[in-house]
Design a protein around this motif. Structure first.
Motif, mmCIF file in Angstrom:
data_model
loop_
_atom_site.group_PDB
_atom_site.id
_atom_site.type_symbol
_atom_site.label_atom_id
_atom_site.label_comp_id
_atom_site.label_asym_id
_atom_site.label_seq_id
_atom_site.Cartn_x
_atom_site.Cartn_y
_atom_site.Cartn_z
ATOM 1 N N PRO A 1 44.734 36.408 50.699
ATOM 2 C CA PRO A 1 45.870 35.694 50.119
ATOM 3 C C PRO A 1 46.787 36.648 49.358
ATOM 4 N N LYS A 2 48.055 36.293 49.304
ATOM 5 C CA LYS A 2 49.024 37.120 48.588
ATOM 6 C C LYS A 2 48.585 37.260 47.137
ATOM 7 N N GLY A 3 48.779 38.442 46.603
ATOM 8 C CA GLY A 3 48.435 38.691 45.204
ATOM 9 C C GLY A 3 46.988 39.079 44.988
ATOM 10 N N ALA A 4 46.223 39.274 46.078
ATOM 11 C CA ALA A 4 44.797 39.573 45.942
ATOM 12 C C ALA A 4 44.514 41.060 46.126
ATOM 13 N N VAL A 5 43.626 41.551 45.294
ATOM 14 C CA VAL A 5 43.166 42.934 45.322
ATOM 15 C C VAL A 5 41.652 42.900 45.177
ATOM 16 N N ALA A 6 40.964 43.706 45.971
ATOM 17 C CA ALA A 6 39.508 43.783 45.868
ATOM 18 C C ALA A 6 39.114 45.183 45.406
ATOM 19 N N LEU A 7 38.261 45.232 44.415
ATOM 20 C CA LEU A 7 37.685 46.476 43.962
ATOM 21 C C LEU A 7 36.408 46.681 44.779
ATOM 22 N N LEU A 8 36.420 47.671 45.666
ATOM 23 C CA LEU A 8 35.283 47.919 46.554
ATOM 24 C C LEU A 8 34.329 48.896 45.875
ATOM 25 N N CYS A 9 33.057 48.496 45.827
ATOM 26 C CA CYS A 9 32.063 49.261 45.078
ATOM 27 C C CYS A 9 30.801 49.495 45.894
ATOM 28 N N ASP A 10 30.153 50.623 45.622
ATOM 29 C CA ASP A 10 28.798 50.835 46.119
ATOM 30 C C ASP A 10 27.874 49.981 45.258
ATOM 31 N N PHE A 11 26.783 49.497 45.856
ATOM 32 C CA PHE A 11 25.858 48.625 45.136
ATOM 33 C C PHE A 11 24.431 49.041 45.449
ATOM 34 N N LYS A 12 23.703 49.395 44.445
ATOM 35 C CA LYS A 12 22.342 49.912 44.599
ATOM 36 C C LYS A 12 21.434 48.977 45.394
ATOM 37 N N PHE A 13 21.620 47.670 45.250
ATOM 38 C CA PHE A 13 20.718 46.713 45.884
ATOM 39 C C PHE A 13 21.212 46.219 47.241
ATOM 40 N N ASP A 14 22.357 46.727 47.693
ATOM 41 C CA ASP A 14 22.853 46.422 49.034
ATOM 42 C C ASP A 14 23.751 47.577 49.481
ATOM 43 N N ILE A 15 23.116 48.670 49.806
ATOM 44 C CA ILE A 15 23.839 49.896 50.156
ATOM 45 C C ILE A 15 24.712 49.684 51.393
ATOM 46 N N GLU A 16 24.228 48.898 52.336
ATOM 47 C CA GLU A 16 24.953 48.692 53.588
ATOM 48 C C GLU A 16 26.257 47.920 53.407
ATOM 49 N N HIS A 17 26.251 46.885 52.571
ATOM 50 C CA HIS A 17 27.419 46.004 52.454
ATOM 51 C C HIS A 17 28.232 46.203 51.178
ATOM 52 N N GLY A 18 27.664 46.802 50.166
ATOM 53 C CA GLY A 18 28.389 47.019 48.921
ATOM 54 C C GLY A 18 28.836 45.718 48.260
ATOM 55 N N ILE A 19 29.773 45.862 47.348
ATOM 56 C CA ILE A 19 30.333 44.716 46.618
ATOM 57 C C ILE A 19 31.853 44.790 46.679
ATOM 58 N N ALA A 20 32.481 43.630 46.772
ATOM 59 C CA ALA A 20 33.930 43.498 46.619
ATOM 60 C C ALA A 20 34.171 42.533 45.463
ATOM 61 N N ILE A 21 34.845 43.023 44.444
ATOM 62 C CA ILE A 21 35.195 42.179 43.298
ATOM 63 C C ILE A 21 36.664 41.832 43.487
ATOM 64 N N VAL A 22 36.932 40.572 43.783
ATOM 65 C CA VAL A 22 38.268 40.143 44.184
ATOM 66 C C VAL A 22 39.013 39.531 42.997
ATOM 67 N N PHE A 23 40.214 40.050 42.789
ATOM 68 C CA PHE A 23 41.116 39.531 41.758
ATOM 69 C C PHE A 23 42.362 38.995 42.452
ATOM 70 N N LYS A 24 42.808 37.844 42.012
ATOM 71 C CA LYS A 24 44.040 37.266 42.566
ATOM 72 C C LYS A 24 44.941 36.884 41.403
ATOM 73 N N ASP A 25 46.158 37.405 41.449
ATOM 74 C CA ASP A 25 47.138 37.152 40.383
ATOM 75 C C ASP A 25 46.552 37.450 39.001
ATOM 76 N N GLY A 26 45.787 38.552 38.918
ATOM 77 C CA GLY A 26 45.256 38.989 37.634
ATOM 78 C C GLY A 26 44.006 38.274 37.163
ATOM 79 N N ARG A 27 43.432 37.415 37.985
ATOM 80 C CA ARG A 27 42.224 36.676 37.592
ATOM 81 C C ARG A 27 41.086 36.973 38.552
ATOM 82 N N LEU A 28 39.868 36.989 38.011
ATOM 83 C CA LEU A 28 38.701 37.175 38.850
ATOM 84 C C LEU A 28 38.570 35.988 39.787
ATOM 85 N N GLU A 29 38.562 36.276 41.067
ATOM 86 C CA GLU A 29 38.476 35.234 42.089
ATOM 87 C C GLU A 29 37.042 35.075 42.589
ATOM 88 N N SER A 30 36.393 36.213 42.912
ATOM 89 C CA SER A 30 35.023 36.144 43.426
ATOM 90 C C SER A 30 34.388 37.523 43.432
#
Length: 124
Positions: free
Chosen positions: A87-116
């Motif tokens: 969605p417009k206005g969304a940014v994901a912070l892509l991270c390595d994750f110790k407990f899921d090395i294969e898939h990592g983590i995406a911390i999604v922010f939309k319009d300045g708010r934590l989305e998921s």
């Protein structure tokens, strides 16, 4: 691909910026605005730490408790910023994750708010 400096959870990092665009497609103004907003005064990034710790606990197979995490960087390391097309206005912070090395983590922010908080596969 460019790099930017951003302080996240008390640590200054240099992160790659990746835009969700086709090879022959230009970066949309909404994507530029989303990145600018994320890099500016975005207190939700720091506030996301509590939710991230809960995510770590839930996905650690009982190895850690959220309240016991004093240094989240033992488990999660931000690597890049993914500026989403939709969605417009969304940014994901892509991270390595110790407990899921294969898939990592995406911390999604939309319009300045934590989305998921989800896997990188879910947003890319």
């Amino acid at each position: 691909m460019s790099k930017v400096d951003k302080t996240i959870w008390g640590r200054k990092l240099q992160l790659k910026v990746i835009y969700d665009c086709f090879e022959d497609e230009e970066i949309a103004p909404s994507q530029e605005k989303a990145l600018s907003s994320f890099l500016g005064d975005c207190p939700e990034v720091e506030l996301s730490l509590a939710s991230l710790k809960n995510y770590c606990e839930k996905h650690s197979a009982g190895k850690i408790k959220a309240d016991d995490i004093d240094n989240v960087y033992k488990y999660v390391v931000p690597r890049s910023i993914f500026v989403m097309r939709k969605p417009k206005g969304a940014v994901a912070l892509l991270c390595d994750f110790k407990f899921d090395i294969e898939h990592g983590i995406a911390i999604v922010f939309k319009d300045g708010r934590l989305e998921s908080i989800t896997t990188q596969n879910a947003v890319m």
